[in-house]
Design a protein around this motif. Structure first.
Motif, PDB file in Angstrom:
ATOM      1  N   ASN A  32      -3.202   6.121 -18.201  1.00  5.58           N
ATOM      2  CA  ASN A  32      -2.545   5.012 -16.690  1.00  5.58           C
ATOM      3  C   ASN A  32      -1.782   5.965 -15.924  1.00  5.58           C
ATOM      4  N   GLY A  43      -0.623   7.555 -12.370  1.00  5.78           N
ATOM      5  CA  GLY A  43      -0.568   7.055 -11.345  1.00  5.78           C
ATOM      6  C   GLY A  43       1.206   6.673 -11.362  1.00  5.78           C
ATOM      7  N   ASP A  44       2.057   6.208 -10.061  1.00  3.98           N
ATOM      8  CA  ASP A  44       2.935   5.639 -10.462  1.00  3.98           C
ATOM      9  C   ASP A  44       3.550   4.883  -9.934  1.00  3.98           C
ATOM     10  N   TRP A 102       5.108   1.579 -10.701  1.00  2.00           N
ATOM     11  CA  TRP A 102       4.043   0.270 -11.151  1.00  2.00           C
ATOM     12  C   TRP A 102       5.058  -0.724 -11.050  1.00  2.00           C
ATOM     13  N   ASN A 155       6.704  -4.457 -11.081  1.00  2.00           N
ATOM     14  CA  ASN A 155       5.359  -5.767 -12.137  1.00  2.00           C
ATOM     15  C   ASN A 155       6.158  -7.125 -12.577  1.00  2.00           C
ATOM     16  N   THR A 199       0.961  -5.313 -12.898  1.00  2.00           N
ATOM     17  CA  THR A 199       1.394  -4.122 -12.099  1.00  2.00           C
ATOM     18  C   THR A 199       1.118  -3.418 -10.929  1.00  2.00           C
ATOM     19  N   TYR A 221       0.475  -0.057  -9.194  1.00  2.00           N
ATOM     20  CA  TYR A 221       0.263   1.887  -8.714  1.00  2.00           C
ATOM     21  C   TYR A 221       0.130   3.026  -7.452  1.00  2.00           C
ATOM     22  N   GLY A 226      -4.957   4.584 -11.745  1.00  2.00           N
ATOM     23  CA  GLY A 226      -4.656   3.534 -13.209  1.00  2.00           C
ATOM     24  C   GLY A 226      -5.125   3.877 -14.322  1.00  2.00           C
ATOM     25  N   ASN A 236       9.149   6.514 -14.047  1.00  2.00           N
ATOM     26  CA  ASN A 236       7.947   7.745 -13.758  1.00  2.00           C
ATOM     27  C   ASN A 236       8.221   8.771 -13.851  1.00  2.00           C
ATOM     28  N   THR A 269       2.970   8.108 -15.327  1.00  2.00           N
ATOM     29  CA  THR A 269       2.842   7.105 -15.561  1.00  2.00           C
ATOM     30  C   THR A 269       3.299   5.828 -16.107  1.00  2.00           C
ATOM     31  N   TYR A 270       2.662   5.092 -16.528  1.00  2.00           N
ATOM     32  CA  TYR A 270       3.003   3.376 -16.447  1.00  2.00           C
ATOM     33  C   TYR A 270       4.286   3.693 -18.068  1.00  2.00           C
TER      34      TYR A 270
END
Length: 572
Positions: free
Chosen positions: A81, A83-84, A86, A88, A98, A100, A105, A385, A402-403
């Motif tokens: 996943n 990205g950064d 997140w 939520n 969430t 990103y 994603g 992250n 990532t998440y």
């Protein structure tokens, strides 16, 4: 188990990220509450003064933060996943939604912003990308990019705060809120101008009130905000965030900027005063402490402020609001009985200087998703992250960028009288609920220095020229004790021993206090001959507390100490 061999330390670090696609790539680690600096904000030109900071909290007896992420969402190609940020929230359909930044994603096209759905619980999470790019928000200023900073799930509707952030991170002049009525697939917002211009309240973090905002006590949605930037700018001419502000808006009026009110202090009864004038806002949290004021490696981040983009969640079982913040090397934790305070610092977790490892790393954009709170509120998952750029976790690490989730466990303090009788064979460091506490665990191995094996080694090297090192334990109840046995770990050419002032402290009502009548056998030498793996018994007058630690000035040219084992006893 043989002694840990410390890897060769990396001496290089690049503070400027190689790509805007890795726009938050710096991680967190925190030192216990004794860390920090009284240095003024950079670029202020002000003389040194005592730091303004919330007092230390005694609400929690133990705080146990996992050294690294252990849970994520499913992999997409070669990335997890990707990205950064997140931010939520937990919606009415029982899913977490969430957003990103700078990623794909869950298999979507690369974009500076996107929205995703997370299904399931930690250990069996599933992610789906829903929308990205221009479908989610717009850029209001040239040479800026879109960043998600907060999300709220209110009934079946989703709200996403999006800010403009300069490519060099030194400017966040505008933010707005977008709304989705179809669970993140499409978004609407006022395209005539940003909701929050002029760099005021432009890092918006919605308060997480549980599933569909169901734990809110009234008809308002609450949001916290930072002015300007969301983290240290590394530019002395740019102010770093030190204040957190609070706003509220009726649930039906979130998209109406005129309906927003800002906390503007309190009345004589301690109730918050609300004002529609953003210029009258007053901080509900102010903390201008600095951590890591001096580091050894040239070019590394240092002297960092502790207020950053994170998240605030209401932990209903414990009746507490929790704000999770971060610095380059630390997590910073705050708690309050109400959204507006009084806020207190309840812990910090230090992950040390780079390089980090696969097992131990900090992170940024810290949040606690409310869906993953346990029924008693004592166990939760902290989302953060980590970036492989700039010296964070190794490139290709399963949990980088990532998440990703790690466990956080909290035990509230309770009134308890110590009832343990004298027993020279009962090691209190191995009592149920014991949680280690240290300045920093270089390899993240804080769990082994009470396991009975004196031949292991951990140290608190962290690339910082620090004044104090400590190793100890906290408990969810009080004990009476009068002796600790400290076994050193490995010794190194640049440190591993205490240089002076080795003593014992016991925690009482959240405050660490020196014991009395301290004696040490054999005498501690204050040089490298202290180890390796030599045991020193530190005896003192019997005293009660819910924590114990050894503390002193670290030695060597890199100011760190080592440990193999720490034991605690009541012998009389």
């Amino acid at each position: 188990m043989p002694a840990v061999v410390r890897p060769r330390r990396r001496r290089t670090f690049t503070r400027t990220l190689a790509s805007a696609a890795l726009a938050l790539g710096l991680a967190a680690t925190a030192a216990p509450l004794a860390s920090g600096s009284d240095a003024p904000a950079r670029g202020s030109g002000a003389p040194a003064r005592p730091a303004v900071s919330p007092p230390a909290s005694d609400f929690f007896a133990t705080v146990d933060v996992a050294p690294g992420a252990t849970v994520g969402a499913p992999a997409v190609g070669d990335n997890v996943n990707h990205g950064d940020l997140w931010p939520n929230c937990w919606s009415d359909d029982d899913h977490v939604y969430t957003a990103y930044g700078d990623g794909v994603g869950f298999g979507a096209p690369m974009s500076d912003i996107g929205v995703a759905r997370i299904e399931g619980m930690p250990g069996s999470l599933r992610g789906t990308s829903l929308s990205q790019g221009d479908a989610v928000g717009q850029v209001w200023n040239a040479e800026h990019t879109r960043k998600p900073t907060g999300m709220a799930c209110v009934g079946g509707d989703l709200y996403l705060a999006v800010q403009d952030l300069a490519f060099d991170f030194n400017d966040a002049p505008a933010a707005t809120v977008a709304k989705s009525t179809d669970h993140g697939r499409t978004w609407q917002w006022d395209r005539s101008g940003p909701m929050f211009p002029d760099g005021l309240f432009t890092t918006v973090m919605f308060l997480d009130y549980g599933k569909a905002y169901g734990n809110a006590p009234d008809g308002y949605v609450y949001a916290y905000g930072l002015d300007h930037n969301w983290r240290d700018s590394f530019d002395d001419s740019v102010p770093d965030p030190t204040q957190v502000f609070l706003a509220r808006v009726p649930r039906a009026e979130i998209m109406n900027r005129a309906a927003w009110e800002f906390a503007a202090g309190s009345d004589s009864a301690g109730k918050p005063v609300w004002s529609a004038d953003i210029a009258r806002r007053k901080a509900v949290i102010e903390d201008d402490r600095r951590v890591y004021p001096d580091v050894y490696t040239a070019g590394r981040a240092k002297n960092m402020s502790v207020i950053s983009q994170g998240g605030v969640v209401y932990n209903k079982p414990l009746g507490r609001y929790l704000y999770t913040s971060w610095t380059e090397y630390t997590f910073e934790f705050y708690e309050s009985p109400t959204p507006w305070g009084p806020w207190r610092r309840f812990d910090a977790k230090d992950f040390g200087g780079y390089p980090w490892t696969h097992a131990k790393h900090g992170g940024y954009a810290t949040t606690i998703p409310s869906k993953y709170l346990s029924a008693d509120g004592r166990s939760m998952w902290l989302q953060s992250n980590a970036c492989p750029c700039g010296g964070g976790v190794p490139a290709g690490d399963h949990w980088s960028y990532t998440y990703s989730l790690r466990q956080l466990k909290l035990a509230p303090a309770t009134s308890s009288a110590p009832d343990n009788p004298p027993d020279a064979a009962r090691n209190l460091a191995r009592e149920p609920g014991t949680v280690p506490t240290e300045r920093v665990a270089h390899f993240g191995n804080s769990g082994f220095y009470n396991n009975g094996n004196r031949t292991e080694s951990e140290d608190d090297w962290n690339d910082e020229a620090k004044a104090d090192s400590w190793w100890g334990f906290t408990w969810p109840r009080q004990y009476t004790l009068d002796k600790v046995a400290y076994t050193t770990g490995a010794m190194f050419p640049d440190g591993g021993w205490f240089a002076r002032d080795l003593r014992v402290q016991v925690r009482q009502k959240g405050v660490w206090k020196d014991v009395s009548q301290l004696s040490t056998a054999p005498a501690y030498p204050y040089n490298s001959s202290a180890g390796p793996h030599r045991t020193y018994e530190l005896s003192f007058a019997p005293v009660a507390g819910d924590g114990v630690r050894i503390i002193g000035a670290p030695g060597g040219t890199r100011t760190f100490t080592s440990i193999g084992e720490l034991e605690a006893y009541r012998t009389r």
